[in-house]
Motif scaffolding. Structure first.
Motif, mmCIF file in Angstrom:
data_model
loop_
_atom_site.group_PDB
_atom_site.id
_atom_site.type_symbol
_atom_site.label_atom_id
_atom_site.label_comp_id
_atom_site.label_asym_id
_atom_site.label_seq_id
_atom_site.Cartn_x
_atom_site.Cartn_y
_atom_site.Cartn_z
ATOM 1 N N ASN A 199 0.855 -1.308 0.014
ATOM 2 C CA ASN A 199 -0.001 0.081 0.046
ATOM 3 C C ASN A 199 0.952 1.142 -0.030
ATOM 4 O OD1 ASN A 199 -2.560 -1.377 0.080
ATOM 5 N ND2 ASN A 199 -2.303 -1.576 2.314
ATOM 6 N N VAL A 258 0.595 5.899 0.601
ATOM 7 C CA VAL A 258 -0.130 6.985 0.916
ATOM 8 C C VAL A 258 0.447 8.037 0.030
ATOM 9 C CG1 VAL A 258 -0.628 8.282 2.934
ATOM 10 C CG2 VAL A 258 -0.310 5.870 3.199
ATOM 11 N N VAL A 266 0.341 12.223 -0.135
ATOM 12 C CA VAL A 266 0.330 13.312 0.948
ATOM 13 C C VAL A 266 0.410 14.470 0.434
ATOM 14 C CG1 VAL A 266 1.426 13.977 3.116
ATOM 15 C CG2 VAL A 266 1.222 11.641 2.541
ATOM 16 N N GLU A 321 3.313 2.957 2.939
ATOM 17 C CA GLU A 321 2.168 3.208 4.218
ATOM 18 C C GLU A 321 3.099 2.692 5.322
ATOM 19 O OE1 GLU A 321 -2.397 2.013 5.074
ATOM 20 O OE2 GLU A 321 -1.143 0.232 4.758
ATOM 21 N N TRP A 342 4.999 5.605 6.240
ATOM 22 C CA TRP A 342 4.273 7.099 6.407
ATOM 23 C C TRP A 342 3.550 6.950 7.855
ATOM 24 C CZ3 TRP A 342 3.376 11.723 6.016
ATOM 25 C CH2 TRP A 342 2.435 12.458 6.517
ATOM 26 N N ASN A 343 3.262 5.554 8.312
ATOM 27 C CA ASN A 343 2.585 5.606 9.451
ATOM 28 C C ASN A 343 3.610 5.782 10.503
ATOM 29 O OD1 ASN A 343 0.148 5.125 8.802
ATOM 30 N ND2 ASN A 343 0.351 2.939 8.600
#
Length: 74
Positions: free
Chosen positions: A35, A37, A39, A50, A53-54
């Protein structure tokens, strides 16, 4: 300097369903395995794996961001 900083940028065209295919070099660089993300960052977008980013998002506290903004005069 701007060319150096953006030399790995790629211009892509959405397909008929609005999807974009990232060049393999950028997928590998971002270590995207499943996955991603997207932004929004002012006038450009960043694409992160993902999990990275988390991790990044969870490591930044409101206090640290406020301190950084004060140091930058914002």
């Amino acid at each position: 300097v701007m060319r150096l900083l953006h030399r790995s940028a790629a211009q892509v065209t959405p397909d008929s369903q609005g999807r974009v295919l990232l060049p393999p070099m950028l997928v590998e660089y971002a270590e995207i395995e499943k996955n991603a993300v997207v932004v929004g960052c002012s006038d450009y977008a960043e694409i992160w794996a993902e999990e990275f980013w988390n991790e990044k998002n969870n490591s930044e506290s409101e206090e640290s961001l406020t301190e950084l903004m004060i140091r930058l005069g914002l």
